[in-house]
Design a protein around this motif. Sequence first.
Motif, PDB file in Angstrom:
ATOM      1  N   ALA A 160     -48.883 -81.383  -7.327  1.00  0.00           N
ATOM      2  CA  ALA A 160     -49.478 -82.703  -7.094  1.00  0.00           C
ATOM      3  C   ALA A 160     -48.936 -83.726  -8.092  1.00  0.00           C
ATOM      4  O   ALA A 160     -48.634 -84.873  -7.721  1.00  0.00           O
ATOM      5  N   PHE A 161     -48.795 -83.321  -9.368  1.00  0.00           N
ATOM      6  CA  PHE A 161     -48.219 -84.231 -10.366  1.00  0.00           C
ATOM      7  C   PHE A 161     -46.801 -84.640  -9.968  1.00  0.00           C
ATOM      8  O   PHE A 161     -46.407 -85.807 -10.103  1.00  0.00           O
ATOM      9  N   THR A 162     -46.038 -83.676  -9.469  1.00  0.00           N
ATOM     10  CA  THR A 162     -44.658 -83.953  -9.072  1.00  0.00           C
ATOM     11  C   THR A 162     -44.605 -84.957  -7.928  1.00  0.00           C
ATOM     12  O   THR A 162     -43.816 -85.907  -7.942  1.00  0.00           O
ATOM     13  N   SER A 163     -45.462 -84.758  -6.930  1.00  0.00           N
ATOM     14  CA  SER A 163     -45.487 -85.676  -5.794  1.00  0.00           C
ATOM     15  C   SER A 163     -45.950 -87.069  -6.203  1.00  0.00           C
ATOM     16  O   SER A 163     -45.415 -88.081  -5.738  1.00  0.00           O
ATOM     17  N   LEU A 164     -46.935 -87.122  -7.102  1.00  0.00           N
ATOM     18  CA  LEU A 164     -47.428 -88.426  -7.556  1.00  0.00           C
ATOM     19  C   LEU A 164     -46.360 -89.189  -8.321  1.00  0.00           C
ATOM     20  O   LEU A 164     -46.250 -90.419  -8.179  1.00  0.00           O
ATOM     21  N   ARG A 165     -45.552 -88.474  -9.098  1.00  0.00           N
ATOM     22  CA  ARG A 165     -44.487 -89.182  -9.805  1.00  0.00           C
ATOM     23  C   ARG A 165     -43.461 -89.723  -8.824  1.00  0.00           C
ATOM     24  O   ARG A 165     -42.956 -90.837  -8.987  1.00  0.00           O
ATOM     25  N   LEU A 206     -44.811 -84.825 -17.237  1.00  0.00           N
ATOM     26  CA  LEU A 206     -45.193 -84.849 -15.826  1.00  0.00           C
ATOM     27  C   LEU A 206     -46.686 -85.059 -15.574  1.00  0.00           C
ATOM     28  O   LEU A 206     -47.055 -85.826 -14.676  1.00  0.00           O
ATOM     29  N   PRO A 207     -47.606 -84.401 -16.297  1.00  0.00           N
ATOM     30  CA  PRO A 207     -49.010 -84.401 -15.866  1.00  0.00           C
ATOM     31  C   PRO A 207     -49.707 -85.743 -15.964  1.00  0.00           C
ATOM     32  O   PRO A 207     -49.325 -86.624 -16.746  1.00  0.00           O
ATOM     33  N   ARG A 208     -50.741 -85.872 -15.154  1.00  0.00           N
ATOM     34  CA  ARG A 208     -51.642 -87.018 -15.164  1.00  0.00           C
ATOM     35  C   ARG A 208     -53.060 -86.497 -15.368  1.00  0.00           C
ATOM     36  O   ARG A 208     -53.339 -85.322 -15.186  1.00  0.00           O
ATOM     37  N   GLY A 209     -53.950 -87.403 -15.704  1.00  0.00           N
ATOM     38  CA  GLY A 209     -55.338 -87.008 -15.861  1.00  0.00           C
ATOM     39  C   GLY A 209     -55.971 -86.645 -14.538  1.00  0.00           C
ATOM     40  O   GLY A 209     -55.542 -87.101 -13.468  1.00  0.00           O
ATOM     41  N   ALA A 210     -57.017 -85.805 -14.606  1.00  0.00           N
ATOM     42  CA  ALA A 210     -57.695 -85.390 -13.373  1.00  0.00           C
ATOM     43  C   ALA A 210     -59.109 -84.916 -13.693  1.00  0.00           C
ATOM     44  O   ALA A 210     -59.327 -84.235 -14.702  1.00  0.00           O
ATOM     45  N   TYR A 211     -60.051 -85.300 -12.860  1.00  0.00           N
ATOM     46  CA  TYR A 211     -61.384 -84.686 -12.855  1.00  0.00           C
ATOM     47  C   TYR A 211     -61.397 -83.621 -11.769  1.00  0.00           C
ATOM     48  O   TYR A 211     -60.968 -83.871 -10.638  1.00  0.00           O
ATOM     49  N   VAL A 212     -61.920 -82.437 -12.093  1.00  0.00           N
ATOM     50  CA  VAL A 212     -62.005 -81.340 -11.131  1.00  0.00           C
ATOM     51  C   VAL A 212     -63.433 -80.794 -11.150  1.00  0.00           C
ATOM     52  O   VAL A 212     -63.999 -80.556 -12.223  1.00  0.00           O
ATOM     53  N   GLY A 213     -63.996 -80.608  -9.968  1.00  0.00           N
ATOM     54  CA  GLY A 213     -65.357 -80.086  -9.863  1.00  0.00           C
ATOM     55  C   GLY A 213     -66.404 -81.156  -9.648  1.00  0.00           C
ATOM     56  O   GLY A 213     -67.604 -80.894  -9.761  1.00  0.00           O
ATOM     57  N   LEU A 214     -65.981 -82.376  -9.327  1.00  0.00           N
ATOM     58  CA  LEU A 214     -66.903 -83.499  -9.158  1.00  0.00           C
ATOM     59  C   LEU A 214     -67.794 -83.271  -7.936  1.00  0.00           C
ATOM     60  O   LEU A 214     -67.317 -82.936  -6.859  1.00  0.00           O
ATOM     61  N   LEU A 267     -44.027 -90.662  -5.798  1.00  0.00           N
ATOM     62  CA  LEU A 267     -44.634 -91.768  -5.047  1.00  0.00           C
ATOM     63  C   LEU A 267     -44.991 -92.967  -5.929  1.00  0.00           C
ATOM     64  O   LEU A 267     -45.315 -94.042  -5.415  1.00  0.00           O
ATOM     65  N   ALA A 268     -44.970 -92.776  -7.257  1.00  0.00           N
ATOM     66  CA  ALA A 268     -45.468 -93.796  -8.179  1.00  0.00           C
ATOM     67  C   ALA A 268     -44.882 -95.185  -7.956  1.00  0.00           C
ATOM     68  O   ALA A 268     -45.624 -96.184  -8.013  1.00  0.00           O
ATOM     69  N   PRO A 269     -43.568 -95.331  -7.694  1.00  0.00           N
ATOM     70  CA  PRO A 269     -43.036 -96.690  -7.503  1.00  0.00           C
ATOM     71  C   PRO A 269     -43.685 -97.459  -6.366  1.00  0.00           C
ATOM     72  O   PRO A 269     -43.703 -98.697  -6.378  1.00  0.00           O
ATOM     73  N   SER A 270     -44.214 -96.746  -5.379  1.00  0.00           N
ATOM     74  CA  SER A 270     -44.839 -97.421  -4.239  1.00  0.00           C
ATOM     75  C   SER A 270     -46.354 -97.522  -4.379  1.00  0.00           C
ATOM     76  O   SER A 270     -47.041 -97.938  -3.449  1.00  0.00           O
ATOM     77  N   LEU A 271     -46.886 -97.127  -5.558  1.00  0.00           N
ATOM     78  CA  LEU A 271     -48.331 -97.128  -5.763  1.00  0.00           C
ATOM     79  C   LEU A 271     -48.686 -97.917  -7.023  1.00  0.00           C
ATOM     80  O   LEU A 271     -49.068 -97.354  -8.050  1.00  0.00           O
ATOM     81  N   PRO A 272     -48.587 -99.237  -6.983  1.00  0.00           N
ATOM     82  CA  PRO A 272     -48.885-100.039  -8.183  1.00  0.00           C
ATOM     83  C   PRO A 272     -50.360 -99.944  -8.553  1.00  0.00           C
ATOM     84  O   PRO A 272     -51.230 -99.734  -7.709  1.00  0.00           O
ATOM     85  N   ALA A 273     -50.642-100.093  -9.843  1.00  0.00           N
ATOM     86  CA  ALA A 273     -52.020-100.016 -10.328  1.00  0.00           C
ATOM     87  C   ALA A 273     -52.828-101.261  -9.996  1.00  0.00           C
ATOM     88  O   ALA A 273     -54.058-101.222  -9.978  1.00  0.00           O
TER      89      ALA A 273
END
Length: 515
Positions: A493-498, A356-364, A500-506
């Motif tokens: 957030a990881f769950t929601s991003l997965r 499930l998880p994706r990378g993330a920067y926290v504290g920027l 939504l992923a089909p509608s969010l191409p890179a």
Amino acid sequence: MIDSRPSVVVGIDVGTTSTKAVAYDVRGRQLAHHSVGYPLDEPQPGYAEQDPYRIHAAVLETLRVVVAELGRPVTAVSFGSAMHSLIGLDSAGDPLTPSVTWADARSVRQAERLRAVPAGLALHRRTGTPIHPMAPLPKLLWYAEQEPTLFGRVAYWVGIKDWLLLRLCDALVTDHSIASATGLMDIHQLSWDSEALGVAGITEVQLPQLVPTTRVLPGLTPEAAAATGLPRDTPVVVGAGDGPLANLGLGAVAPGMAACSIGTSGAIRVMCEKPGVDPLGGVFCYALTEQRWAVGGAVNNGGLVLGWAGDALTPELGRDAEEELLAEADRAPVGSGGLLMLPYLLSERAPHWSALPRGAYVGLTHGHRRRHLVRAALEGVCQQLALVLASMRAAGNEIREIRASGGFARSPLWRQMLADVLGMPVHFPAGHEGSGFGAALLGMEALGLIESIDVAVDLVEIQQTVRPDPAAAATYASLLPLFSELYEALVPAFTSLRRLAPSLPAERPTAPPPT
């Protein structure tokens, strides 16, 4: 004339991208080596499979070249291979499927479904294998649900090393080490687990015979002998999985000695005398021998995180700019000015075992610059390994010593960072071929050429010991609980991003040509 030179054992390391054959004498001296590469096929997103016949051809070629280069008798051949592979065979032993590798993620839904029920953790603790798409158990569920006709035609389910031994020696066996990474063997009983087989929908007769890693097969088939240049009666040691063998190859074989590696991915494992998994299922437990078990965890994101940082943050440096990138990281302070990176670019394995998880920067903040982002990425890799180390200790294992290897070890910055984050001295051995040397040593023990694999501790020379800087270690120790908490905090957030992923191409869609 009698050959008075020390006996020679060839260790075979069947890896994900290449097979290596390395010849050693009983003093640990490398005498010859050869490797042959092959592709990792990705015919669909999430798939990672290989042609078993190409790997078989690579094994024959590496052996043939090494035997010719040696020009002296080979006492035995001993095998090691990547773990978690799965191949379906027909009744004649011919593959009906590709070799589905540890990197294959097609069974993510099956793994998540099994992890969500209490039986999942119970299976993990009994079999030593996390419920994760890398493992054969979820892969079998995928085949049963997605390819039921093919699933019904399979006579035997094996791993890549099992199939190679069938081709080379006409023996359908699997060792306790490879079997302990399938999710199908009870590590406490050293027998196939009836509940796991029931979940997978297979029977014991569809699996190879379980044997110790030191089992010696009497020789090669006529075809294998002719293809390699070895006598037909050359002993073949069944061997083990590449993870536990890597510990052995680094000399980290005594209880309490851990091996850490950071290549493209990473891992940390400690040897113990009895099998066991921590209460939360954060670690794996794989056999080396019946008296030595490797407890630890693998992480998907090691050196590839540095490669991503180069491509995404410093593209002007071009390819092969590792030194410049590390120098950029070295200009940032310890702790990266309060910037944390969860380095889950390819999801993650230990200790969460989730796709499930994706990378993330926290504290920027406005004050952070590129050097902080690069350093935080490297620190994140080390902090993830520190979480695995904590899970290993939670499983009741004392960690007395850490030996490390891998491409990262070329960097003084990364060496020091690892020691600081882990809070322990880290020993860096002089070069050995890791799993290949481990396979050779295991073969030597099986044939009585060495007293025991414990000699590895003395055969492996320590080139450098890096001790933690007290101030840096204190900073990282204060950040590790926060780093650990961020995973659970970001799961929604990881769950929601997965979702939504089909509608969010890179990439932006290609514009249609003008009419």
